[in-house]
Design an enzyme around this catalytic site. Structure first.
Site, PDB file in Angstrom:
ATOM      1  N   ASP A 167      -3.100   0.912  11.171  1.00  0.00           N
ATOM      2  CA  ASP A 167      -1.779   0.347  11.416  1.00  0.00           C
ATOM      3  C   ASP A 167      -1.280   0.757  12.803  1.00  0.00           C
ATOM      4  O   ASP A 167      -0.154   1.204  12.955  1.00  0.00           O
ATOM      5  CB  ASP A 167      -0.823   0.822  10.317  1.00  0.00           C
ATOM      6  N   VAL A 213      14.007   6.598   7.371  1.00  0.00           N
ATOM      7  CA  VAL A 213      13.807   7.813   8.156  1.00  0.00           C
ATOM      8  C   VAL A 213      15.153   8.365   8.602  1.00  0.00           C
ATOM      9  O   VAL A 213      15.988   7.635   9.130  1.00  0.00           O
ATOM     10  CB  VAL A 213      12.927   7.524   9.383  1.00  0.00           C
ATOM     11  N   LYS A 251      11.196  11.462   6.326  1.00  0.00           N
ATOM     12  CA  LYS A 251      10.884  10.155   5.748  1.00  0.00           C
ATOM     13  C   LYS A 251      11.149  10.229   4.269  1.00  0.00           C
ATOM     14  O   LYS A 251      10.636  11.113   3.587  1.00  0.00           O
ATOM     15  CB  LYS A 251       9.395   9.853   5.920  1.00  0.00           C
ATOM     16  N   ALA A 286       7.474   1.401   6.826  1.00  0.00           N
ATOM     17  CA  ALA A 286       6.746   0.873   5.684  1.00  0.00           C
ATOM     18  C   ALA A 286       6.946   1.772   4.466  1.00  0.00           C
ATOM     19  O   ALA A 286       7.008   1.322   3.331  1.00  0.00           O
ATOM     20  CB  ALA A 286       5.258   0.789   6.015  1.00  0.00           C
ATOM     21  N   PHE A 287       7.096   3.036   4.731  1.00  0.00           N
ATOM     22  CA  PHE A 287       7.147   4.005   3.654  1.00  0.00           C
ATOM     23  C   PHE A 287       8.553   4.186   3.099  1.00  0.00           C
ATOM     24  O   PHE A 287       8.739   4.511   1.931  1.00  0.00           O
ATOM     25  CB  PHE A 287       6.608   5.336   4.188  1.00  0.00           C
ATOM     26  N   GLY A 288       9.554   3.957   3.919  1.00  0.00           N
ATOM     27  CA  GLY A 288      10.922   4.142   3.456  1.00  0.00           C
ATOM     28  C   GLY A 288      11.849   4.397   4.626  1.00  0.00           C
ATOM     29  O   GLY A 288      11.552   4.038   5.757  1.00  0.00           O
TER      30      GLY A 288
END
Ligand SMILES: *[C@@H]1O[C@H](CO)[C@@H](O)[C@H](O)[C@H]1NC(C)=O
Ligand SMILES: *[C@@H]1O[C@H](CO)[C@@H](O)[C@H](O)[C@H]1NC(C)=O
Ligand SMILES: *[C@@H]1O[C@H](CO)[C@@H](O)[C@H](O)[C@H]1NC(C)=O
Ligand SMILES: *[C@@H]1O[C@H](CO)[C@@H](O)[C@H](O)[C@H]1NC(C)=O
Ligand SMILES: *[C@@H]1O[C@H](CO)[C@@H](O)[C@H](O)[C@H]1NC(C)=O
Length: 672
Positions: free
Chosen positions: A477, A365, A380, A361-363
């Site tokens: 989540d 890895v 990340k 979700a964040f970007g």
């Protein structure tokens, strides 16, 4: 290395030891007692792992006994001026051979003195009858006799005592239907929250902590909690036949945070995101300690290293006045550290696509090799620096201060060149969904013992986040792709991008719905409100996945209908054949009772009615065989909302990310 560098190096090692020794949280758990860890004073004794505090035979004589944990515990850190919070739980019983002859009771105490044993009778083994003010202590008394000298209200009371047996405040356990003298096993919980300046005592005949404390005392114990204190139990009788037993004991201190990261959020944050304060930590692990030891120790033979420490220790006095010491110390307490962009870039070969582990979700890895440290990490990298900022800061400020063996450890961060990067410990087995589905398909099914262990680990970390942190953390989540597996297939919860810290007791803030549909509780879909109960729901779904090897929402092979996992398992349960939900790929190679427990826990956590879902601590107790599995209704409870759910399963499938589609898995969600 020239001698000066050596000196700095070894001095820093020494300081590190100092800092860690003086400020580490402890976490003790004694399911049974042993001679090795306790000093028995007076008439106390140990039999079959159970502590007896007063004499069992030769009544009627008076007796007093005291048991003290051998090692002093840090309650105050002079470096940071922090007083610890603490939390303890023990199971005790006060029996009686002759019910008409009772008295006097037992105490749990903390004292700067490890020879505190006191007199029999109303002195509860804590106070010396000839020197009433000699012993210093902070104690909770469980008193079974009314001693008017100490203003006792009755012969069944719990009270907080400081340096005197005249209690600051008492409460009668009968208010919660507990009789101290019943002979029944009673579990007591004592919590002190230094931030709130509040002591709470809970009592119950069961091993479930009641919602309401029996005794609440608003008091600032930081005046009494010294740098080091001894903790233990005492009890006494006075010509009576009362028996005092302690069956097991756990004790934690919280609130020291030796690893507080130094973040300057105002440089990168937008004003809409308040910087969340670091969370006080409760953890026993000295992982940090080890890691630094490892990092610094690489390439040094142990002997040479210890020689350095001794050398440093000798030299430290000389260095005391030197200004650099301050900055040195500051460097040492940071824990998760700031990496330079250059360092991370070279460790990931310039963010080479061959190093990509997955997309979260964040970007993206990446796998990173830090050659000078000899470590492998996962990095990340935010997709869009500006959009990711909010999540980045949320994640960093939450995660950096949490410590639990079932969390993915954060090693550092980097905010440079408009990029936001987080460095984590690398998890060799990737995520649970990969292991559960992709590897299973390749004939490498996840073993039963690992599955059960993952369920336990996850329950343990959620108990920590929900109930044991000073500030409650809702993860929001929880899903199979956010659960990483370390080298021993232990569950490690990751991806805190959506977590928010909540103060205990406050109503949850409304936020946008996020996460993956199959894992979301109905009330969350309806109202968008995340609470610990919505986390419990998601946990339940993960547990059902773990047991059945089926995705939360799966397309049935024959009918092409979308099937909801919770409904499917519940149907089998109502037909009395829940065990058929077990993952076929295991070929029956599992413990049937354990499997049933897991499936029933999964269902009760995924109960549509949030009020019916158990607390995570209760789940953990069931998994550890400390409590009976809960009864799950044969029919899935139905819920009525003011209007119907916004989405049907088919809408959800159209709407949600591709992680529902079995064939798109594999390398995609290896690390989110
Ligand atoms: C403590 O001991 C009692 C009695 O043996 C037992 O019922 C309880 O489950 C134990 N609790 C823990 C946490 O070990
Ligand atoms: C108990 O004592 C043993 C032997 O001295 C020691 O190895 C262990 O660490 C102690 N445990 C605790 C929790 O203090
Ligand atoms: C430590 O905290 C106390 C209470 O907050 C304060 O009075 C005292 O000055 C502090 N001492 C130091 C060294 O910061
Ligand atoms: C009480 O204190 C006196 C004098 O210090 C000592 O002789 C005696 O043993 C103490 N009693 C107990 C029960 O510790
Ligand atoms: C962030 O701001 C602080 C204080 O204003 C400053 O000392 C620090 O160097 C800044 N950090 C970065 C990465 O710009």
């Amino acid at each position: 290395m020239n001698p000066r560098t050596l000196l700095v190096f070894s001095t820093s090692l020494f300081l590190f030891h100092l800092l860690l020794v003086s400020s580490e949280n402890v976490n003790l758990d004694f399911p049974v007692f042993s001679f090795r860890n306790f000093t028995l004073l007076g008439d106390s004794y140990l039999r079959n792992g159970v502590l007896g505090l007063t004499r069992e035979l030769e009544v009627p004589t008076s007796s007093s006994g005291c048991v003290i944990y051998n090692h002093p515990i840090a309650f105050f850190d002079p470096e940071t001026n922090v007083t610890a919070s603490f939390s303890t739980r023990f199971a005790f019983s006060i029996g009686n051979i002759n019910p008409s002859s009772f008295g006097d009771g037992l105490t749990f105490f903390m004292s700067p003195n490890n020879q505190i044993w006191g007199s029999a009778g109303g002195y509860l083994g804590l106070v010396n009858s000839s020197q009433l003010t000699k012993n210093r202590f902070t104690a909770i008394e469980f008193d079974t006799r009314q001693d008017l000298r100490f203003n006792d209200p009755d012969e069944n009371h719990v009270g907080l005592d400081i340096d005197s047996l005249i209690s600051i405040k008492t409460a009668n356990p009968m208010l919660q239907s507990v009789n101290l003298k019943s002979g029944n096993l009673i579990t007591a919980w004592i919590d002190y929250m230094n931030e709130k300046k509040k002591v709470e005592v809970f009592l119950s005949y069961s091993s479930f902590k009641p919602e309401k404390p029996l005794l609440t005392v608003r008091i600032d114990l930081s005046v009494y909690l010294k740098e080091f204190m001894y903790v233990g139990f005492s009890a006494s009788t006075e010509g009576s036949t009362e028996l005092h037993y302690i069956e097991n004991w756990s004790f934690q201190t919280m609130g020291f945070h030796p690893m507080r990261p130094r973040i300057h959020p105002h440089n990168v944050s937008d004003s809409s995101v308040p910087h969340t304060p670091p969370i006080p930590v409760s953890d026993s692990s000295n992982r940090h300690h080890k890691r630094i030891g490892l990092g610094l120790g690489i390439g040094f033979p142990a002997l040479f290293c210890s020689a350095l420490i001794v050398f440093g220790w000798v030299s430290v006095k000389k260095w005391r006045d030197i200004k650099t010491e301050k900055s040195l110390k500051a460097e040492l307490v940071t824990g998760p550290r700031q990496y330079s962009y250059k360092e991370i870039k070279s460790a990931t070969r310039g963010f080479n696509s061959s190093r990509i582990l997955g997309h979260g979700a964040f970007g993206t890895v990446y796998k990173a090799f830090f050659t000078d440290l000899g470590t492998i990490s996962a990095v990340k990298r935010s997709k869009h620096a500006h959009e990711g900022k909010t999540e980045f800061l949320a994640e960093l400020s939450i995660i950096a201060c949490l410590r639990h063996k079932n969390l993915v450890p954060l090693q550092g961060w980097c905010v440079e060149k408009g990029e936001l990067l987080l460095v984590y410990e690398f998890m060799p087995h990737g995520s649970l969904d990969k292991v559960l589905y992709a590897e299973s398909e390749h004939g490498n099914p996840l073993q039963w013992s690992y599955r059960y262990n993952i369920a336990v680990g996850l329950a343990s970390v959620l108990t920590y986040l929900h109930q044991e942190c000073e500030q409650q953390v809702i993860h929001r989540d929880i899903k199979a792709s956010n659960i990483m597996l370390d080298g021993n297939y232990n569950a490690r919860l990751g991806d805190f991008g959506l977590a928010r810290i909540m103060d205990h007791g406050k109503s949850p803030v409304s936020t946008l719905t996020a996460g993956t549909m199959g894992y979301l509780a109905p009330e969350y879909l309806q109202y968008g409100k995340a609470t610990e109960k919505t986390d419990v729901f998601s946990y339940g779904v993960v547990i059902l996945e773990l047991a059945s090897g089926r995705r939360p929402i799966e397309r049935e092979a024959e009918s092409h209908r979308m099937v909801n996992l919770v409904d499917w398992v519940w149907r089998l349960h109502s037909e009395g054949k829940i065990i058929e939900a077990a993952d076929k790929i295991m070929n029956g190679d599992f413990d049937e009772k354990g499997m049933e427990t897991l499936l029933l826990i999964g269902l009760s956590c995924a109960n549509p009615n949030s009020m019916e879902r158990p607390p995570m601590r209760g789940v953990l107790q069931i998994l550890n065989n400390e409590a009976e599995p809960m009864v799950v209704p044969k029919a899935k409870p139905t819920l009525t909302f003011s209007n119907s759910l916004p989405l049907s399963i088919d809408d959800i499938v159209l709407d949600c990310d591709d992680s529902l589609m079995p064939d798109s898995q594999g390398n995609q969600t290896q690390l989110k």
